[in-house]
Design a protein around this motif. Structure first.
Motif, PDB file in Angstrom:
ATOM      1  N   ASN A  25       0.804  -1.215   0.000  1.00  0.00           N
ATOM      2  CA  ASN A  25       0.000   0.000   0.000  1.00  0.00           C
ATOM      3  C   ASN A  25       0.838   1.267   0.000  1.00  0.00           C
ATOM      4  OD1 ASN A  25      -2.094  -1.778   0.178  1.00  0.00           O
ATOM      5  ND2 ASN A  25      -2.386  -1.491   2.382  1.00  0.00           N
ATOM      6  N   GLU A  56      -7.859 -14.652  -5.890  1.00  0.00           N
ATOM      7  CA  GLU A  56      -6.515 -14.085  -5.837  1.00  0.00           C
ATOM      8  C   GLU A  56      -5.427 -15.093  -5.465  1.00  0.00           C
ATOM      9  OE1 GLU A  56      -6.359 -11.360  -7.097  1.00  0.00           O
ATOM     10  OE2 GLU A  56      -8.189 -10.230  -6.694  1.00  0.00           O
ATOM     11  N   SER A  58      -6.360   3.636  -6.234  1.00  0.00           N
ATOM     12  CA  SER A  58      -5.065   3.136  -6.698  1.00  0.00           C
ATOM     13  C   SER A  58      -3.922   3.853  -5.996  1.00  0.00           C
ATOM     14  CB  SER A  58      -4.947   3.320  -8.214  1.00  0.00           C
ATOM     15  OG  SER A  58      -5.913   2.547  -8.889  1.00  0.00           O
ATOM     16  N   GLY A 103      -3.245   0.779  -4.183  1.00  0.00           N
ATOM     17  CA  GLY A 103      -2.587   0.070  -5.266  1.00  0.00           C
ATOM     18  C   GLY A 103      -3.502  -0.775  -6.126  1.00  0.00           C
ATOM     19  N   SER A 104      -4.396  -1.541  -5.521  1.00  0.00           N
ATOM     20  CA  SER A 104      -5.240  -2.466  -6.275  1.00  0.00           C
ATOM     21  C   SER A 104      -6.398  -2.909  -5.399  1.00  0.00           C
ATOM     22  CB  SER A 104      -4.427  -3.690  -6.710  1.00  0.00           C
ATOM     23  OG  SER A 104      -4.003  -4.423  -5.563  1.00  0.00           O
ATOM     24  N   LYS A 105      -7.273  -3.714  -5.970  1.00  0.00           N
ATOM     25  CA  LYS A 105      -8.371  -4.282  -5.201  1.00  0.00           C
ATOM     26  C   LYS A 105      -7.833  -5.201  -4.108  1.00  0.00           C
ATOM     27  CE  LYS A 105     -12.720  -6.843  -5.791  1.00  0.00           C
ATOM     28  NZ  LYS A 105     -13.610  -7.535  -6.763  1.00  0.00           N
ATOM     29  N   GLN A 106      -6.766  -5.927  -4.415  1.00  0.00           N
ATOM     30  CA  GLN A 106      -6.123  -6.772  -3.411  1.00  0.00           C
ATOM     31  C   GLN A 106      -5.628  -5.932  -2.235  1.00  0.00           C
ATOM     32  OE1 GLN A 106      -2.926  -9.052  -5.052  1.00  0.00           O
ATOM     33  NE2 GLN A 106      -4.107  -9.709  -6.839  1.00  0.00           N
ATOM     34  N   LEU A 128     -13.980  -1.406  -7.598  1.00  0.00           N
ATOM     35  CA  LEU A 128     -13.329  -0.170  -7.164  1.00  0.00           C
ATOM     36  C   LEU A 128     -14.183   1.048  -7.510  1.00  0.00           C
ATOM     37  CD1 LEU A 128      -9.567  -0.823  -8.002  1.00  0.00           C
ATOM     38  CD2 LEU A 128     -10.865  -1.340  -5.920  1.00  0.00           C
TER      39      LEU A 128
END
Length: 206
Positions: A2, A137, A57, A61-64, A42
Motif C-alpha cells: 500500500n 486471488e 489506486s 494500489g489495487s483491489k487486493q 473499485l
C-alpha cells in the motif's frame, strides 16, 4: 504494501483530501460485507466514498491492496503467493510452505492473519469475502502457474493442505505440528503438495 505512488489526483469532493483514505476504507468494508469480494468493484467503492476512483489506486494500489487494508493485513496472501511462485516449478511446494510459515511466524503479519481467520469464523459476511478473495486471488493465480485442464482442482487441493497447516499449527496449535520447526513442516508436508499439484495434466511441474 500500500505504498503511495507519486502525487495523488485531486479529490473533487474534499480539496486536499483530509479523511479521504478513511472514507474509502469505510465504503470498501461496507461493500465487502454486503456484496462480498466478487461483488465489490473499485468504481462502486469510489462512488460510495464520493472520491475519484484513481485515489483508490493511489492509496491502496489495487483491489487486493484495498481488501488487505480493510482487513488490517500487513502482508496479503497474494503477496506471499507471488514470492513463492518465483523460481523452479519443481520446488514450488517447498517455497509455498516456506512463505506461508514465514508470514504466520512474522511478529507483524502473523497476528493480523490470525485475527482475520478468527473474524471470518465468527462473522459469515467476513467469511464470504475471505473465501471469494482466496478463490480469485490465490487459487486462481496458483492454477495459472500450474496449467493444464485440471489446474484449478490441483491448486485447490494444494491450498487445502496449506489451510490445514494454518489451522493445526497456528490457530488450534495442535501437536506435533505446532511444535515442529519450519524445516520439519516443509520436509513432511511438501510431498503432499507435490502430489496435489503434479496431476496428470500438469506437465509444468514434471
Amino acid at each position: 504494501m500500500n505504498k503511495k505512488r507519486g502525487r495523488p489526483p485531486r479529490d473533487p469532493s474534499s480539496p486536499g483530501g483530509p479523511g479521504t483514505r478513511e472514507r474509502i476504507l469505510l465504503a470498501a468494508r461496507t461493500r465487502l460485507l454486503t456484496r462480498g469480494y466478487t461483488g465489490t468493484t473499485l468504481r462502486a467503492v469510489a462512488a460510495d466514498a464520493e472520491v475519484d476512483v484513481a485515489l483508490i489506486s493511489y492509496y491502496f494500489g489495487s483491489k487486493q491492496g484495498l481488501f488487505s487494508a480493510v482487513m488490517s493485513l500487513t502482508l496479503s496472501p497474494p503477496q506471499v503467493l507471488s514470492s513463492a511462485l518465483e523460481g523452479d516449478p519443481a520446488h514450488l511446494p517447498e517455497r509455498l510452505l516456506a512463505a506461508l510459515t514465514a508470514a504466520w511466524e512474522d511478529p507483524d503479519s502473523g497476528p493480523a492473519l490470525r485475527a482475520l481467520v478468527v473474524m471470518a469464523l465468527e462473522e459469515p459476511a467476513v467469511l464470504r469475502a475471505v473465501v471469494e478473495f482466496f478463490e480469485q486471488e490465490v487459487i486462481a493465480r496458483l492454477a495459472e502457474q500450474v496449467g493444464g485442464r485440471r489446474a484449478t482442482a490441483c491448486a485447490g487441493a494444494a491450498v487445502s493442505t496449506l489451510a490445514g497447516v494454518v489451522f493445526t499449527r497456528y490457530v488450534l496449535r495442535l501437536q506435533p505440528l505446532a511444535g515442529a520447526s519450519r524445516e520439519q513442516v516443509i520436509h513432511h508436508l511438501a510431498p503432499a503438495i507435490h502430489a496435489s499439484l503434479a496431476g496428470p495434466t500438469s506437465p509444468r511441474l514434471h
